[in-house]
Enzyme design. Structure first.
Site, PDB file in Angstrom:
ATOM      1  N   ARG A  58      13.637 -13.407  -1.031  1.00 23.63           N
ATOM      2  CA  ARG A  58      14.257 -12.963  -2.276  1.00 23.63           C
ATOM      3  C   ARG A  58      15.006 -14.141  -2.895  1.00 23.63           C
ATOM      4  O   ARG A  58      15.494 -15.022  -2.172  1.00 23.63           O
ATOM      5  CB  ARG A  58      15.260 -11.833  -2.023  1.00 23.63           C
ATOM      6  CG  ARG A  58      14.629 -10.487  -1.722  1.00 23.63           C
ATOM      7  CD  ARG A  58      13.972  -9.878  -2.967  1.00 23.63           C
ATOM      8  NE  ARG A  58      13.415  -8.556  -2.700  1.00 23.63           N
ATOM      9  CZ  ARG A  58      12.127  -8.310  -2.443  1.00 23.63           C
ATOM     10  NH1 ARG A  58      11.255  -9.295  -2.424  1.00 23.63           N
ATOM     11  NH2 ARG A  58      11.712  -7.080  -2.238  1.00 23.63           N
ATOM     12  N   HIS A  75       6.535 -14.205  -8.297  1.00 24.64           N
ATOM     13  CA  HIS A  75       6.669 -13.097  -7.337  1.00 24.64           C
ATOM     14  C   HIS A  75       5.309 -12.430  -7.069  1.00 24.64           C
ATOM     15  O   HIS A  75       5.145 -11.220  -7.229  1.00 24.64           O
ATOM     16  CB  HIS A  75       7.694 -12.064  -7.834  1.00 24.64           C
ATOM     17  CG  HIS A  75       8.229 -11.185  -6.745  1.00 24.64           C
ATOM     18  ND1 HIS A  75       9.529 -10.732  -6.709  1.00 24.64           N
ATOM     19  CD2 HIS A  75       7.643 -10.679  -5.629  1.00 24.64           C
ATOM     20  CE1 HIS A  75       9.723  -9.964  -5.641  1.00 24.64           C
ATOM     21  NE2 HIS A  75       8.567  -9.923  -4.956  1.00 24.64           N
TER      22      HIS A  75
END
Ligand code: NDP
Ligand code: OXD
Length: 313
Positions: free
Chosen positions: A225, A273
Site C-alpha cells: 500500500r 495499482h
C-alpha cells in the site's frame, strides 16, 4: 436472502453475473442505492465502500472484501465490527501478483530499466549479467501473496528470505520473524519486495531508517500500500544512491496526483495499482464455501480468510 455488490472501481454488471452463477436463488443488488429494504441484505461483496455505508444494513451476516487488503474497510469508524469480514484468497490473485513481482525483480536484477534508458540515448550499454543465486531478494509479508512470489523466485535460483510475524516454512526460503529480526533480514537484501498489509504497525515502514539498513544501491518494489512508504525518504535515498531504483504500484493518493515527483523520476517505475487484479469469476468462486459456512452457523473465528479485526489483516 439478498446480496449487495458495491464497488466504484468494478463493472457491476459483470460482477452481478458472476455472483448470480453461484447464488442463483438470491436477489443481487448492484449498488446500495438500489436497495429499498435494507434489512433484506445478508451478504455484502464490496471494494472500498463509502465510510458508514455498511452500517445501514442491520441483518448483514458476512462482508466479503473483493481484494486481499482490508485497510480501507477497517479505517471506517462505522464498520459493523460484529459482522465477520472475509478477505479474498484466490490463486488467480496470487498468480497475478507473482507475475508482477517476477517482472520487477528480473527488471532490476538484469538492469532492464537501464537498458530502456540507454535506448532512449542510443547508447550500447553492455553489462555483464550475474547469477541469480548471488542475489538476495527479501519479501516483507509472507502471507498468501508473499509466499507464492517467494516460491517462484526460489525456482529461479534467487536467494530468498521473508519477514513475517510468525515463522514460515517454505522450501529454500529463510524465515525472519518479528521486529528484532528486521535488521538482519534487511542486511543482505539487494531487492526488497513489500507485500505487507497496511496496519498501524506497518504504516511508514519503508522509510529512511529501513533503507539505511540495506546494502548500498538496493532496489525497492512496493506492491503493498502507498501508506507503507515515506515518499520523501525514498526520494532522498534515490538522490544519495542508497537506493538505486524503485518500482511502485501503490500510492498514498490514487490516482497518483499529476504533479507528484514519482511520475518523472528517472529511477522510479510507476504502475497504476495493477500488480494483481481481482477476477469476478474466480473471486466469487473462492468466496462461496466460506460464505456458506458462515451462513450455516459455523464459527468464523480462525477460519482461513476471516480477518482478525484487532490484528488488522
Ligand atoms: P496476508 O494477510 O495473507 O499476509 C500478510 C503477511 O504480512 C503475513 O505473513 C503477516 O505475518 C505479515 N505481517 C503483517 N503484519 C506484520 C508485522 N507487523 N510484522 C511482520 N509481518 C507482518 O496478505 P496477502 O499476502 O494476501 O496480501 C498482502 C497485501 O498485498 C494486502 O494487504 C494488500 O495491501 C496488498 N495487495 C496489493 C495488490 C496490488 O495490486 N498492488 C493486490 C493484492 C494485495 P503472519 O503470516 O505471521 O501473520
Ligand atoms: C487488494 C488490492 O488488496 O487489489 O486485493 O490492492
Amino acid at each position: 436472502m439478498a446480496i449487495l455488490f458495491e464497488s466504484a472501481l468494478d463493472d457491476g454488471e459483470v460482477w452481478q453475473r458472476a455472483i448470480k452463477a453461484h447464488f442463483p436463488d438470491d436477489d443481487i443488488f448492484g449498488g446500495a442505492d438500489q436497495v429499498s429494504d435494507k434489512s433484506a441484505i445478508t451478504i455484502a461483496m464490496v471494494w472500498a465502500p463509502k465510510p458508514g455505508l455498511l452500517k445501514q444494513f442491520p441483518n448483514l451476516k458476512v462482508v466479503c472484501n473483493l481484494g486481499a487488503g482490508v485497510d480501507k474497510l477497517l479505517a471506517d469508524p462505522d464498520y459493523p465490527r460484529h459482522v465477520p469480514l472475509v478477505r479474498l484468497i484466490d490463486p488467480a490473485l496470487s498468480q497475478g501478483m507473482t507475475e508482477f513481482i517476477l517482472h520487477r525483480v528480473l527488471t532490476f536484477f538484469r538492469g532492464f530499466h537501464n537498458f530502456a534508458k540507454d535506448q532512449q540515448e542510443q547508447r550500447w550499454g553492455f553489462a555483464e549479467p550475474r547469477l541469480a543465486r548471488d542475489c538476495t531478494v527479501g519479501i516483507l509479508g509472507m502471507g498468501e501473496l508473499g509466499v507464492a512470489a517467494a516460491r517462484r523466485l526460489v525456482s529461479l535460483d534467487f536467494q530468498v528470505r521473508g519477514w513475517s510475524r510468525s515463522l514460515k516454512e517454505a522450501h529454500r526460503v529463510d524465515s525472519f520473524v518479528g521486529p528484532d529480526k528486521l535488521a538482519p533480514f534487511l542486511r543482505d537484501c539487494e531487492i526488497l519486495v513489500n507485500l505487507l498489509p497496511l496496519t498501524p504497525d506497518t504504516k511508514g515502514i519503508l522509510n529512511a531508517d529501513l533503507f539505511a539498513q540495506m546494502p548500498k544501491g538496493a532496489f525497492i518494489i512496493n506492491a503493498g500500500r502507498g501508506g507503507h512508504l515515506v515518499d520523501d525518504d525514498l526520494l532522498a535515498a534515490l538522490a544519495n544512491g542508497q537506493i538505486s531504483a524503485a518500482a511502485l504500484d501503490v500510492f498514498h493518493h490514487e490516482p497518483l496526483t499529476p504533479d507528484h515527483p514519482f511520475w518523472t523520476h528517472p529511477n522510479i517505475l510507476v504502475t497504476p495499482h495493477i500488480a494483481s487484479i481481482t477476477n469476478p469469476d474466480t473471486a466469487t468462486e473462492a468466496f462461496v464455501p466460506i460464505v456458506r459456512d458462515i451462513l450455516t452457523g459455523c464459527d468464523p473465528q480462525g477460519m482461513d480468510g476471516v480477518v482478525d479485526m484487532d490484528r488488522g489483516y
